[in-house]
Enzyme design. Sequence first.
Site, PDB file in Angstrom:
ATOM      1  N   LYS A  35       0.843  -1.201   0.000  1.00  0.00           N
ATOM      2  CA  LYS A  35       0.000   0.000   0.000  1.00  0.00           C
ATOM      3  C   LYS A  35       0.884   1.260   0.000  1.00  0.00           C
ATOM      4  CE  LYS A  35      -3.316  -2.353   2.988  1.00  0.00           C
ATOM      5  NZ  LYS A  35      -2.436  -2.903   4.020  1.00  0.00           N
ATOM      6  N   THR A  36       1.911   1.275   0.848  1.00  0.00           N
ATOM      7  CA  THR A  36       2.802   2.444   0.888  1.00  0.00           C
ATOM      8  C   THR A  36       3.546   2.586  -0.433  1.00  0.00           C
ATOM      9  OG1 THR A  36       3.179   1.833   3.195  1.00  0.00           O
ATOM     10  CG2 THR A  36       4.547   3.598   2.312  1.00  0.00           C
ATOM     11  N   ASP A  78      -1.344   5.850   6.737  1.00  0.00           N
ATOM     12  CA  ASP A  78      -1.426   4.427   7.047  1.00  0.00           C
ATOM     13  C   ASP A  78      -2.311   4.262   8.279  1.00  0.00           C
ATOM     14  OD1 ASP A  78      -0.889   1.809   6.619  1.00  0.00           O
ATOM     15  OD2 ASP A  78       1.174   1.850   7.361  1.00  0.00           O
ATOM     16  N   THR A 113      -5.947  -1.968   7.510  1.00  0.00           N
ATOM     17  CA  THR A 113      -6.125  -3.413   7.553  1.00  0.00           C
ATOM     18  C   THR A 113      -7.562  -3.723   7.987  1.00  0.00           C
ATOM     19  OG1 THR A 113      -5.239  -3.301   9.788  1.00  0.00           O
ATOM     20  CG2 THR A 113      -3.727  -4.001   8.067  1.00  0.00           C
ATOM     21  N   ARG A 159       6.475  -8.110   1.068  1.00  0.00           N
ATOM     22  CA  ARG A 159       7.414  -7.674   2.108  1.00  0.00           C
ATOM     23  C   ARG A 159       8.086  -8.873   2.774  1.00  0.00           C
ATOM     24  NH1 ARG A 159       4.676  -4.007   6.191  1.00  0.00           N
ATOM     25  NH2 ARG A 159       4.782  -2.445   4.556  1.00  0.00           N
TER      26      ARG A 159
END
Length: 343
Positions: free
Chosen positions: A69-70, A114, A163, A222
């Site tokens: 997302k980032t 976030d 989330t 990640r």
Amino acid sequence: MARERIVSADEVVEDQLDPQSHTLRPRALDEYIGQSALVERIRIALDASRTRDEPIDHVLLHGPPGLGKTTLAHVIAAEMGSRAYVTSGPALTKAGDLVGTLTRMQPRDVLFIDEIHRLPASVEEYIYPAMEEYRVDFTVDSGMHARIVTLPLKPFTLIGATTRAGLLTQALRSRFGIAHHLDFYDDGDLERILVRAADLLSMKVADSTLTRIAGRSRGTPRVALRLLRRVRDWAAVKSGGRVDDKSVDGALELEGVDAMGLDELDRKYLTTLARQYRGGPVGLDALAATLGDDAGTLEDMVEPYLLRRGFLSRTRQGRRLTAEGAAHIGEKLIEVPGALFEE
Ligand code: ADE
């Protein structure tokens, strides 16, 4: 969570310190692998906004952590030729923090928030007029001298990530023009991400070895990139730098990550469900108390992948272990009403 899991999708200190983790990030939309439906929606929004010389609509990204997302927020900013300001819901404790950033932003800049579901209500109020009309209203002085000052903002794009989309207020959710759920990556996409990373890191490694890492990365880039680094370290120390299947197995065994990418916490979750609760159904809070962990952490960090793998099911009565989940931890599910387990 104090404990750092190698398979955690959360960004850990190591990810931030590794100077290479940023060079591995895709910079253009064309370099972004996977999430094709989302990428297509963003591409259309970018193309349309270019012809109108406007920023793209505000974007809400929801889904498990670690899915990019980032990264996507940075890519969107780069595609608009602007900057991304990165912050998070819990970091924005005072409205002043947010107003300071908003007023500094230039046309088409991106504000990435976030964990936007953790934005304090007192700060959230300021976001509405900022998103809708590019302005912030704030009160100066108090009592009879109080007055509202309106500051105009440059047209910007807010990208919110969460989330837990269910915890967002309807008022906030409805202000995003684009809302998209990010799903776990399939092994093919993870492998392509690893091939690209290995290439950027000048690593000599067979595709089949990268497939092996991809299969243990719980659908999360990640995690895949972190495992790649652990394997590279293991190989440097134990096998003269040769990154092969043996180094993958050696490195991951050392880290307690099994062939399906489950770590000790995942297995402890499944084992507790099997042994203490006879496979369930059991409420999340009871399970969390037995595990000595926080229910929210389990729900965000542990359960999504177990559900996705079909090791766990969520029913109205509570969490239930599936036959596949039982088999993975070497327990046997007896198919009788009440789902008892053999010890
Ligand atoms: N690195 C992390 N996520 C990625 C993605 N989706 N595409 C390319 N590289 C990545």
